[in-house]
Design a protein around this motif. Structure first.
Motif, PDB file in Angstrom:
ATOM      1  N   UNK A 190     127.683  15.569  16.534  1.00 42.36           N
ATOM      2  CA  UNK A 190     127.545  16.457  17.691  1.00 42.36           C
ATOM      3  C   UNK A 190     128.869  17.069  18.130  1.00 42.36           C
ATOM      4  N   UNK A 191     129.890  16.241  18.210  1.00 40.77           N
ATOM      5  CA  UNK A 191     131.165  16.696  18.791  1.00 40.77           C
ATOM      6  C   UNK A 191     132.192  17.129  17.754  1.00 40.77           C
ATOM      7  N   UNK A 192     132.172  16.451  16.598  1.00 37.51           N
ATOM      8  CA  UNK A 192     133.203  16.766  15.593  1.00 37.51           C
ATOM      9  C   UNK A 192     132.700  17.724  14.518  1.00 37.51           C
ATOM     10  N   UNK A 193     131.379  18.056  14.577  1.00 36.56           N
ATOM     11  CA  UNK A 193     130.835  19.011  13.598  1.00 36.56           C
ATOM     12  C   UNK A 193     130.851  18.478  12.172  1.00 36.56           C
ATOM     13  N   UNK A 194     130.571  17.171  12.028  1.00 34.18           N
ATOM     14  CA  UNK A 194     130.568  16.553  10.694  1.00 34.18           C
ATOM     15  C   UNK A 194     129.229  16.811  10.004  1.00 34.18           C
ATOM     16  N   UNK A 195     129.286  17.539   8.903  1.00 35.80           N
ATOM     17  CA  UNK A 195     128.058  17.839   8.154  1.00 35.80           C
ATOM     18  C   UNK A 195     128.295  17.673   6.643  1.00 35.80           C
ATOM     19  N   UNK A 196     128.836  16.527   6.272  1.00 30.46           N
ATOM     20  CA  UNK A 196     129.130  16.280   4.859  1.00 30.46           C
ATOM     21  C   UNK A 196     127.902  15.739   4.119  1.00 30.46           C
ATOM     22  N   UNK A 197     126.738  16.245   4.467  1.00 30.69           N
ATOM     23  CA  UNK A 197     125.495  15.738   3.856  1.00 30.69           C
ATOM     24  C   UNK A 197     124.516  16.899   3.714  1.00 30.69           C
ATOM     25  N   UNK A 198     123.563  16.743   2.784  1.00 35.11           N
ATOM     26  CA  UNK A 198     122.597  17.811   2.496  1.00 35.11           C
ATOM     27  C   UNK A 198     121.188  17.468   2.953  1.00 35.11           C
ATOM     28  N   UNK A 199     120.876  16.155   3.022  1.00 34.66           N
ATOM     29  CA  UNK A 199     119.542  15.704   3.435  1.00 34.66           C
ATOM     30  C   UNK A 199     119.711  14.506   4.370  1.00 34.66           C
ATOM     31  N   UNK A 200     118.871  14.448   5.402  1.00 38.48           N
ATOM     32  CA  UNK A 200     118.903  13.309   6.331  1.00 38.48           C
ATOM     33  C   UNK A 200     117.583  12.547   6.220  1.00 38.48           C
ATOM     34  N   UNK A 201     117.694  11.231   6.034  1.00 37.86           N
ATOM     35  CA  UNK A 201     116.529  10.342   5.999  1.00 37.86           C
ATOM     36  C   UNK A 201     116.655   9.404   7.195  1.00 37.86           C
ATOM     37  N   UNK A 202     115.535   9.050   7.818  1.00 36.98           N
ATOM     38  CA  UNK A 202     115.590   8.115   8.948  1.00 36.98           C
ATOM     39  C   UNK A 202     114.390   7.180   8.909  1.00 36.98           C
ATOM     40  N   UNK A 203     114.606   5.933   9.306  1.00 39.46           N
ATOM     41  CA  UNK A 203     113.473   5.025   9.471  1.00 39.46           C
ATOM     42  C   UNK A 203     112.821   5.394  10.810  1.00 39.46           C
ATOM     43  N   UNK A 204     111.504   5.179  10.951  1.00 39.34           N
ATOM     44  CA  UNK A 204     110.810   5.581  12.184  1.00 39.34           C
ATOM     45  C   UNK A 204     111.454   5.032  13.461  1.00 39.34           C
ATOM     46  N   UNK A 205     111.989   3.796  13.379  1.00 35.86           N
ATOM     47  CA  UNK A 205     112.582   3.195  14.583  1.00 35.86           C
ATOM     48  C   UNK A 205     113.929   3.821  14.962  1.00 35.86           C
ATOM     49  N   UNK A 206     114.432   4.740  14.125  1.00 34.30           N
ATOM     50  CA  UNK A 206     115.698   5.419  14.429  1.00 34.30           C
ATOM     51  C   UNK A 206     115.472   6.846  14.929  1.00 34.30           C
ATOM     52  N   UNK A 207     114.214   7.297  14.976  1.00 31.34           N
ATOM     53  CA  UNK A 207     113.950   8.692  15.343  1.00 31.34           C
ATOM     54  C   UNK A 207     114.311   8.999  16.803  1.00 31.34           C
ATOM     55  N   UNK A 208     114.327   7.973  17.662  1.00 27.07           N
ATOM     56  CA  UNK A 208     114.772   8.172  19.046  1.00 27.07           C
ATOM     57  C   UNK A 208     116.232   8.589  19.072  1.00 27.07           C
ATOM     58  N   UNK A 209     117.032   7.958  18.214  1.00 29.19           N
ATOM     59  CA  UNK A 209     118.459   8.281  18.092  1.00 29.19           C
ATOM     60  C   UNK A 209     118.631   9.659  17.451  1.00 29.19           C
ATOM     61  N   UNK A 210     117.938   9.878  16.321  1.00 31.98           N
ATOM     62  CA  UNK A 210     118.068  11.132  15.580  1.00 31.98           C
ATOM     63  C   UNK A 210     117.582  12.317  16.416  1.00 31.98           C
ATOM     64  N   UNK A 211     116.564  12.067  17.250  1.00 34.22           N
ATOM     65  CA  UNK A 211     116.013  13.128  18.098  1.00 34.22           C
ATOM     66  C   UNK A 211     117.060  13.778  18.985  1.00 34.22           C
ATOM     67  N   UNK A 212     118.090  12.994  19.344  1.00 34.22           N
ATOM     68  CA  UNK A 212     119.158  13.538  20.193  1.00 34.22           C
ATOM     69  C   UNK A 212     120.002  14.576  19.452  1.00 34.22           C
ATOM     70  N   UNK A 213     119.851  14.609  18.138  1.00 30.12           N
ATOM     71  CA  UNK A 213     120.603  15.579  17.325  1.00 30.12           C
ATOM     72  C   UNK A 213     119.753  16.804  16.960  1.00 30.12           C
ATOM     73  N   UNK A 214     118.541  16.868  17.548  1.00 27.60           N
ATOM     74  CA  UNK A 214     117.609  17.944  17.218  1.00 27.60           C
ATOM     75  C   UNK A 214     118.211  19.336  17.291  1.00 27.60           C
ATOM     76  N   UNK A 215     119.035  19.563  18.317  1.00 32.75           N
ATOM     77  CA  UNK A 215     119.605  20.902  18.522  1.00 32.75           C
ATOM     78  C   UNK A 215     120.592  21.306  17.441  1.00 32.75           C
TER      79      UNK A 215
END
Length: 230
Positions: free
Chosen positions: A104-129
């Motif tokens: 979010x703050x440092x603009x780190x995007x050194x990845x091409x695909x993001x995978x998440x376990x269902x119990x982590x979607x609350x955390x990942x959801x904060x990165x939706x924007x």
């Protein structure tokens, strides 16, 4: 728009009014790849659907038999034993909450695909924007929200790609590299087209495959005969 000499020469090989059979289109796409680097071969598929309606959305994922020719970097959001599982499967980055400020703050995007376990979607959801506009948000339909992180990572590394409509109801996907053999490109292209045809929404009316074009990164567009695909 002024085009270079190489593009102009390559474009002469293609008749813009002709819809080519798959074999001819693949042959031409290789001949028109004249850049000094190994160009990506892409397909652009215009569908007769209206993606503004949820029931007409076309989205999913498919494993290309020969991969895309690109090394894909995978980030997995996980916790507990799923962290070790993701690392063992070959994920490039694995983490949780601590990655939020980095992205979010440092603009780190050194990845091409993001995978998440269902119990982590609350955390990942904060990165939706930040992840959403880049098409990086994990999604159950694409198999990137799952407890089976081993399968998810293995599939992505083996050549799994996600397809989805853009705002113009067009799907843009890579199907390999210009250095691939005609057989490899044909198998990848056919696998992708089969998946998209199977994903036709039941509410879609009229012609489903409006147009299909093959092109390389720097080459001209080559129209494929849609009547021989569906």
């Amino acid at each position: 728009m002024k085009r270079g000499k190489k593009y102009t020469e390559a474009a002469k090989l293609v008749d813009r009014m002709t819809q080519y059979d798959v074999a001819e289109a693949i042959d031409l796409v290789k001949k028109t790849a004249v850049a000094k680097f190994d160009e990506t071969v892409e397909t652009h598929i215009r569908l007769g659907v209206d993606g503004r309606h949820a029931e007409q959305q076309v989205r999913g994922a498919v494993v290309l038999p020969h991969g895309t020719g690109k090394t894909v970097r995978v980030l997995v959001f996980a916790k507990g034993d799923k962290v070790a599982e993701a690392e063992a499967a070959g994920a490039d980055y694995v983490g949780g909450e601590e990655l939020i400020p980095k992205i979010q703050n440092e603009g780190w995007f050194e990845f091409d695909v993001v995978v998440a376990t269902p119990d982590m979607m609350g955390v990942v959801g904060r990165l939706g924007r930040v992840l959403g506009p880049k098409g990086l948000m994990p999604n159950p339909k694409a198999g990137t929200v799952t407890m089976d992180v081993t399968k998810a990572v293995n599939d992505i590394k083996a050549g799994k790609i996600e397809y989805r409509l853009d705002r113009s109801n067009i799907i843009h996907c890579p199907v390999g590299k210009a250095s691939f053999t005609e057989e490899q490109l044909t198998e990848n292209f056919t696998t992708l087209m089969d998946a998209i045809i199977k994903a036709k929404p039941s509410s879609a009316k009229g012609t489903y495959l409006k147009s299909v074009t093959l092109t390389t990164t720097m080459g001209p567009g080559i129209k494929v005969n849609t009547l021989k695909l569906g």
